[in-house]
Scaffold this motif. Structure first.
Motif, short mmCIF file in Angstrom:
data_model
loop_
_atom_site.label_atom_id
_atom_site.label_comp_id
_atom_site.label_asym_id
_atom_site.label_seq_id
_atom_site.Cartn_x
_atom_site.Cartn_y
_atom_site.Cartn_z
N MET A 270 -34.80 8.28 -9.04
CA MET A 270 -35.14 8.86 -10.15
C MET A 270 -34.27 8.95 -11.40
O MET A 270 -34.63 8.58 -12.28
CB MET A 270 -35.57 10.44 -9.89
N ALA A 271 -32.79 8.98 -10.79
CA ALA A 271 -31.93 8.98 -11.94
C ALA A 271 -31.73 7.31 -12.73
O ALA A 271 -31.34 7.09 -13.66
CB ALA A 271 -30.43 9.21 -11.40
N PHE A 272 -31.83 6.35 -11.63
CA PHE A 272 -31.46 4.84 -12.26
C PHE A 272 -32.94 4.14 -12.32
O PHE A 272 -32.59 2.94 -12.74
CB PHE A 272 -30.74 4.40 -11.04
N GLU A 273 -34.01 4.65 -12.35
CA GLU A 273 -35.10 3.80 -12.59
C GLU A 273 -35.30 3.17 -14.00
O GLU A 273 -35.65 2.11 -13.93
CB GLU A 273 -36.63 4.86 -12.36
N PHE A 274 -35.18 3.97 -14.87
CA PHE A 274 -35.21 3.86 -16.29
C PHE A 274 -33.93 2.88 -16.76
O PHE A 274 -34.40 1.91 -17.58
CB PHE A 274 -35.62 4.86 -17.18
N PRO A 275 -32.90 3.21 -16.54
CA PRO A 275 -31.90 2.14 -16.85
C PRO A 275 -31.98 0.97 -16.32
O PRO A 275 -31.80 -0.16 -16.73
CB PRO A 275 -30.67 2.89 -16.37
N VAL A 276 -32.50 0.74 -14.97
CA VAL A 276 -32.73 -0.45 -14.43
C VAL A 276 -33.87 -1.29 -15.11
O VAL A 276 -33.73 -2.45 -15.20
CB VAL A 276 -33.14 -0.45 -12.80
N TYR A 277 -34.85 -0.74 -15.44
CA TYR A 277 -36.05 -1.35 -16.25
C TYR A 277 -35.42 -1.87 -17.61
O TYR A 277 -35.70 -2.82 -17.79
CB TYR A 277 -37.11 -0.35 -16.59
#
Length: 115
Positions: free
Chosen positions: A70-77
């Protein structure tokens, strides 16, 4: 500033800005999903915003990894889109990631309704 130096600088700056923007989007999404979950007294907004975490939470042995996803989903995108070489390549990556996200939302909703 030489063109080569500028190109090298942008190769470093784009991914850093992407991770920063992805982290900011994650924080905003946490707030919005929290309000929406409180309003409906359900976890469906979490399933829509963070589908990979929901899928992992449905698997009993991997529950602790859901928060990390949940914490790293948008930064990876954002990082994947920033690593595209051309503007057209970035748009293709963004559309591909949108498709992957929508597919994960559909799978997450099936798992949400099945439990």
């Amino acid at each position: 500033m030489t063109p080569e130096y500028k190109t090298n600088l942008l190769r470093v700056v784009y991914p850093l800005l992407a991770v920063l923007l992805g982290t900011l989007l994650t924080a905003i999404a946490f707030l919005l999903v929290g309000y929406a979950s409180y309003a409906c007294q359900c976890s469906m907004p979490i399933t829509i915003a963070f589908p990979f975490a929901t899928i992992v939470w449905s698997l009993r042995r991997w529950e602790s990894i859901g928060g990390v996803l949940m914490a790293f989903e948008f930064p990876v995108y954002a990082l994947l889109v920033a690593l595209g070489k051309t503007r057209k390549g970035r748009i293709r990556l963004a559309l591909f990631l949108l498709g992957v996200h929508v597919g994960a939302v559909i799978l997450g909703l099936f798992m949400y309704w099945g439990s």
